[in-house]
Write an enzyme that holds these catalytic residues in place. Structure first.
Site, PDB file in Angstrom:
ATOM      1  N   GLU A   1      -9.502 -10.531  -7.652  1.00 47.35           N
ATOM      2  CA  GLU A   1      -8.542  -9.437  -7.437  1.00 47.35           C
ATOM      3  C   GLU A   1      -7.365  -9.536  -8.421  1.00 47.35           C
ATOM      4  O   GLU A   1      -6.883  -8.510  -8.908  1.00 47.35           O
ATOM      5  CB  GLU A   1      -8.075  -9.432  -5.985  1.00 47.35           C
ATOM      6  CG  GLU A   1      -9.215  -9.039  -5.047  1.00 47.35           C
ATOM      7  CD  GLU A   1      -8.884  -9.149  -3.575  1.00 47.35           C
ATOM      8  OE1 GLU A   1      -9.766  -8.786  -2.766  1.00 47.35           O
ATOM      9  OE2 GLU A   1      -7.776  -9.598  -3.207  1.00 47.35           O
TER      10      GLU A   1
ATOM     11  N   TYR B   1     -12.297  -2.047  -3.693  1.00 47.59           N
ATOM     12  CA  TYR B   1     -12.786  -2.241  -2.319  1.00 47.59           C
ATOM     13  C   TYR B   1     -14.321  -2.156  -2.234  1.00 47.59           C
ATOM     14  O   TYR B   1     -14.858  -1.866  -1.160  1.00 47.59           O
ATOM     15  CB  TYR B   1     -12.144  -1.227  -1.381  1.00 47.59           C
ATOM     16  CG  TYR B   1     -10.751  -1.621  -0.907  1.00 47.59           C
ATOM     17  CD1 TYR B   1     -10.560  -2.729  -0.078  1.00 47.59           C
ATOM     18  CD2 TYR B   1      -9.626  -0.882  -1.260  1.00 47.59           C
ATOM     19  CE1 TYR B   1      -9.301  -3.089   0.370  1.00 47.59           C
ATOM     20  CE2 TYR B   1      -8.354  -1.238  -0.816  1.00 47.59           C
ATOM     21  CZ  TYR B   1      -8.202  -2.347   0.002  1.00 47.59           C
ATOM     22  OH  TYR B   1      -6.952  -2.697   0.454  1.00 47.59           O
TER      23      TYR B   1
ATOM     24  N   PHE C   1     -15.480   3.394   7.309  1.00 47.48           N
ATOM     25  CA  PHE C   1     -14.120   3.820   6.961  1.00 47.48           C
ATOM     26  C   PHE C   1     -13.875   3.835   5.447  1.00 47.48           C
ATOM     27  O   PHE C   1     -12.756   4.055   5.001  1.00 47.48           O
ATOM     28  CB  PHE C   1     -13.089   2.909   7.649  1.00 47.48           C
ATOM     29  CG  PHE C   1     -13.261   1.432   7.356  1.00 47.48           C
ATOM     30  CD1 PHE C   1     -12.795   0.879   6.169  1.00 47.48           C
ATOM     31  CD2 PHE C   1     -13.902   0.604   8.261  1.00 47.48           C
ATOM     32  CE1 PHE C   1     -12.953  -0.462   5.878  1.00 47.48           C
ATOM     33  CE2 PHE C   1     -14.072  -0.756   7.979  1.00 47.48           C
ATOM     34  CZ  PHE C   1     -13.591  -1.284   6.785  1.00 47.48           C
TER      35      PHE C   1
ATOM     36  N   HIS D   1      -2.187  -5.494   1.495  1.00 47.29           N
ATOM     37  CA  HIS D   1      -3.486  -6.145   1.271  1.00 47.29           C
ATOM     38  C   HIS D   1      -3.207  -7.569   0.824  1.00 47.29           C
ATOM     39  O   HIS D   1      -2.212  -7.812   0.131  1.00 47.29           O
ATOM     40  CB  HIS D   1      -4.264  -5.424   0.156  1.00 47.29           C
ATOM     41  CG  HIS D   1      -5.446  -6.210  -0.326  1.00 47.29           C
ATOM     42  ND1 HIS D   1      -6.677  -6.119   0.282  1.00 47.29           N
ATOM     43  CD2 HIS D   1      -5.555  -7.154  -1.292  1.00 47.29           C
ATOM     44  CE1 HIS D   1      -7.505  -6.976  -0.315  1.00 47.29           C
ATOM     45  NE2 HIS D   1      -6.854  -7.610  -1.285  1.00 47.29           N
TER      46      HIS D   1
ATOM     47  N   ARG E   1       2.624  -6.615   9.181  1.00 43.01           N
ATOM     48  CA  ARG E   1       1.891  -5.517   9.811  1.00 43.01           C
ATOM     49  C   ARG E   1       2.453  -5.176  11.188  1.00 43.01           C
ATOM     50  O   ARG E   1       2.462  -4.008  11.584  1.00 43.01           O
ATOM     51  CB  ARG E   1       0.402  -5.846   9.847  1.00 43.01           C
ATOM     52  CG  ARG E   1      -0.225  -5.650   8.453  1.00 43.01           C
ATOM     53  CD  ARG E   1      -1.599  -6.233   8.356  1.00 43.01           C
ATOM     54  NE  ARG E   1      -2.338  -5.758   7.195  1.00 43.01           N
ATOM     55  CZ  ARG E   1      -3.508  -6.260   6.818  1.00 43.01           C
ATOM     56  NH1 ARG E   1      -4.065  -7.258   7.496  1.00 43.01           N
ATOM     57  NH2 ARG E   1      -4.129  -5.776   5.764  1.00 43.01           N
TER      58      ARG E   1
ATOM     59  N   LYS F   1       0.821  -1.219   0.000  1.00 48.21           N
ATOM     60  CA  LYS F   1       0.000   0.000   0.000  1.00 48.21           C
ATOM     61  C   LYS F   1       0.856   1.271   0.000  1.00 48.21           C
ATOM     62  O   LYS F   1       2.045   1.233   0.333  1.00 48.21           O
ATOM     63  CB  LYS F   1      -0.919  -0.029   1.231  1.00 48.21           C
ATOM     64  CG  LYS F   1      -1.927  -1.182   1.217  1.00 48.21           C
ATOM     65  CD  LYS F   1      -2.863  -1.101   2.424  1.00 48.21           C
ATOM     66  CE  LYS F   1      -3.922  -2.196   2.381  1.00 48.21           C
ATOM     67  NZ  LYS F   1      -4.871  -2.084   3.516  1.00 48.21           N
TER      68      LYS F   1
ATOM     69  N   ASN G   1      -2.072   0.042   6.927  1.00 45.65           N
ATOM     70  CA  ASN G   1      -1.500  -1.206   7.443  1.00 45.65           C
ATOM     71  C   ASN G   1      -0.648  -1.941   6.398  1.00 45.65           C
ATOM     72  O   ASN G   1      -0.475  -3.151   6.467  1.00 45.65           O
ATOM     73  CB  ASN G   1      -2.598  -2.089   8.052  1.00 45.65           C
ATOM     74  CG  ASN G   1      -3.674  -2.441   7.055  1.00 45.65           C
ATOM     75  OD1 ASN G   1      -3.563  -2.111   5.875  1.00 45.65           O
ATOM     76  ND2 ASN G   1      -4.707  -3.118   7.519  1.00 45.65           N
TER      77      ASN G   1
ATOM     78  N   THR H   1      -5.302  -7.416  10.754  1.00 43.39           N
ATOM     79  CA  THR H   1      -5.653  -6.117  10.150  1.00 43.39           C
ATOM     80  C   THR H   1      -5.201  -4.957  11.040  1.00 43.39           C
ATOM     81  O   THR H   1      -4.624  -3.986  10.568  1.00 43.39           O
ATOM     82  CB  THR H   1      -7.194  -6.039   9.948  1.00 43.39           C
ATOM     83  OG1 THR H   1      -7.609  -7.198   9.232  1.00 43.39           O
ATOM     84  CG2 THR H   1      -7.594  -4.784   9.212  1.00 43.39           C
TER      85      THR H   1
ATOM     86  N   ARG I   1      -1.808 -14.450   4.209  1.00 42.09           N
ATOM     87  CA  ARG I   1      -2.534 -13.830   5.328  1.00 42.09           C
ATOM     88  C   ARG I   1      -1.752 -13.982   6.631  1.00 42.09           C
ATOM     89  O   ARG I   1      -1.742 -13.092   7.476  1.00 42.09           O
ATOM     90  CB  ARG I   1      -3.929 -14.459   5.485  1.00 42.09           C
ATOM     91  CG  ARG I   1      -4.906 -14.234   4.343  1.00 42.09           C
ATOM     92  CD  ARG I   1      -5.366 -12.820   4.153  1.00 42.09           C
ATOM     93  NE  ARG I   1      -5.864 -12.190   5.344  1.00 42.09           N
ATOM     94  CZ  ARG I   1      -6.530 -11.021   5.356  1.00 42.09           C
ATOM     95  NH1 ARG I   1      -6.797 -10.386   4.229  1.00 42.09           N
ATOM     96  NH2 ARG I   1      -6.921 -10.477   6.481  1.00 42.09           N
TER      97      ARG I   1
HETATM   98  P1  DAT Z   1      -7.758  -6.951   5.676  1.00 38.57           P
HETATM   99  O1  DAT Z   1      -6.997  -5.897   4.908  1.00 38.57           O
HETATM  100  O2  DAT Z   1      -6.948  -7.514   6.822  1.00 38.57           O
HETATM  101  O3  DAT Z   1      -8.331  -8.033   4.797  1.00 38.57           O
HETATM  102  P2  DAT Z   1     -10.469  -5.861   5.861  1.00 38.57           P
HETATM  103  O4  DAT Z   1     -10.754  -6.574   4.591  1.00 38.57           O
HETATM  104  O5  DAT Z   1     -11.404  -6.059   7.016  1.00 38.57           O
HETATM  105  O6  DAT Z   1      -8.982  -6.217   6.398  1.00 38.57           O
HETATM  106  O7  DAT Z   1     -10.401  -4.301   5.610  1.00 38.57           O
HETATM  107  C1  DAT Z   1      -9.807  -3.792   4.421  1.00 38.57           C
HETATM  108  C2  DAT Z   1      -8.989  -2.572   4.759  1.00 38.57           C
HETATM  109  O8  DAT Z   1      -9.840  -1.522   5.231  1.00 38.57           O
HETATM  110  C3  DAT Z   1      -7.960  -2.767   5.888  1.00 38.57           C
HETATM  111  O9  DAT Z   1      -6.756  -3.362   5.440  1.00 38.57           O
HETATM  112  C4  DAT Z   1      -7.764  -1.362   6.364  1.00 38.57           C
HETATM  113  C5  DAT Z   1      -9.158  -0.767   6.232  1.00 38.57           C
HETATM  114  N1  DAT Z   1      -9.884  -0.881   7.507  1.00 38.57           N
HETATM  115  C6  DAT Z   1     -10.477  -1.996   8.017  1.00 38.57           C
HETATM  116  N2  DAT Z   1     -11.054  -1.751   9.203  1.00 38.57           N
HETATM  117  C7  DAT Z   1     -10.819  -0.432   9.461  1.00 38.57           C
HETATM  118  C8  DAT Z   1     -11.152   0.461  10.534  1.00 38.57           C
HETATM  119  N3  DAT Z   1     -11.846   0.033  11.598  1.00 38.57           N
HETATM  120  N4  DAT Z   1     -10.733   1.744  10.439  1.00 38.57           N
HETATM  121  C9  DAT Z   1     -10.037   2.191   9.365  1.00 38.57           C
HETATM  122  N5  DAT Z   1      -9.697   1.417   8.320  1.00 38.57           N
HETATM  123  C10 DAT Z   1     -10.077   0.127   8.367  1.00 38.57           C
HETATM  124 MG    MG Z   2      -9.815  -7.961   3.359  1.00 35.93          MG
END
Ligand code: DAT
Ligand code: MG
Length: 140
Positions: free
Chosen positions: A128, A51, A59, A117, A104, A11, A114, A93, A87
């Site tokens: 994807e 996304y 968010f 992805h 991370r 990212k 973070n 996350t 993963r």
């Molecule tokens: P991951 O990236 O571990 O698969 P996710 O699919 O739940 O996690 O979320 C996608 C992305 O969205 C994540 O990498 C960062 C952002 N994100 C998730 N939860 C968040 C939150 N509570 N506040 C801000 N950004 C968030």
């Molecule tokens: Mg995800």
């Protein structure tokens, strides 16, 4: 366990800090092979499409802003059990919950920034990969 492909993205928070090599090294050390890679500065529209599954989340706006704020490196990783393995190397996350030695834990700035992805299932991996790459760009 079968050889699989998964989609990975380094990212903008990480490319900005010149962490592309350090992150790729951790992926390779875990036995994942980079079979496609390119640097992309995605548009807001591309970030929204990528996304889309999160579009109702509070968010979402912040996520789209951050993903389109600078270059990313999009990659296809190949290896035994690649989706789960990626993963695992990524870590949780929320970096405060990520285990020692994960990407991370080591590099993420916050839950939003973070650093990486990774696809979470075979169906999302296929979608994807196809969102960013044509078959001819993937050299397995
Ligand atoms: P991951 O990236 O571990 O698969 P996710 O699919 O739940 O996690 O979320 C996608 C992305 O969205 C994540 O990498 C960062 C952002 N994100 C998730 N939860 C968040 C939150 N509570 N506040 C801000 N950004 C968030
Ligand atoms: Mg995800």
């Amino acid at each position: 366990m079968a050889v699989e492909r998964t989609f990975s993205m380094i990212k903008p928070d990480a490319t900005r800090r010149n962490l592309t090599g350090a992150i790729t090294k951790l992926l390779e050390e875990a036995g994942l092979t980079v079979v496609a890679s390119k640097r992309v500065w995605m548009s807001r529209r591309e970030a929204e499409g990528f996304y889309a599954v999160h579009k109702e989340r509070p968010f979402f706006g912040e996520l789209v802003d951050s993903m389109s704020s600078g270059p990313t490196v999009v990659q296809v990783l190949q290896g035994e059990n690649a989706i789960a393995k990626n993963r695992e190397v990524m870590g949780a996350t929320n970096p405060t919950q990520a285990e020692e030695g994960t990407i991370r834990k080591e590099f993420a700035l916050s839950i939003g920034e973070n650093s990486v992805h990774g696809s979470d299932a075979p169906e999302t991996a296929a979608q994807e990969i196809a969102y960013w790459f044509s078959e001819t760009e993937i050299v397995g």
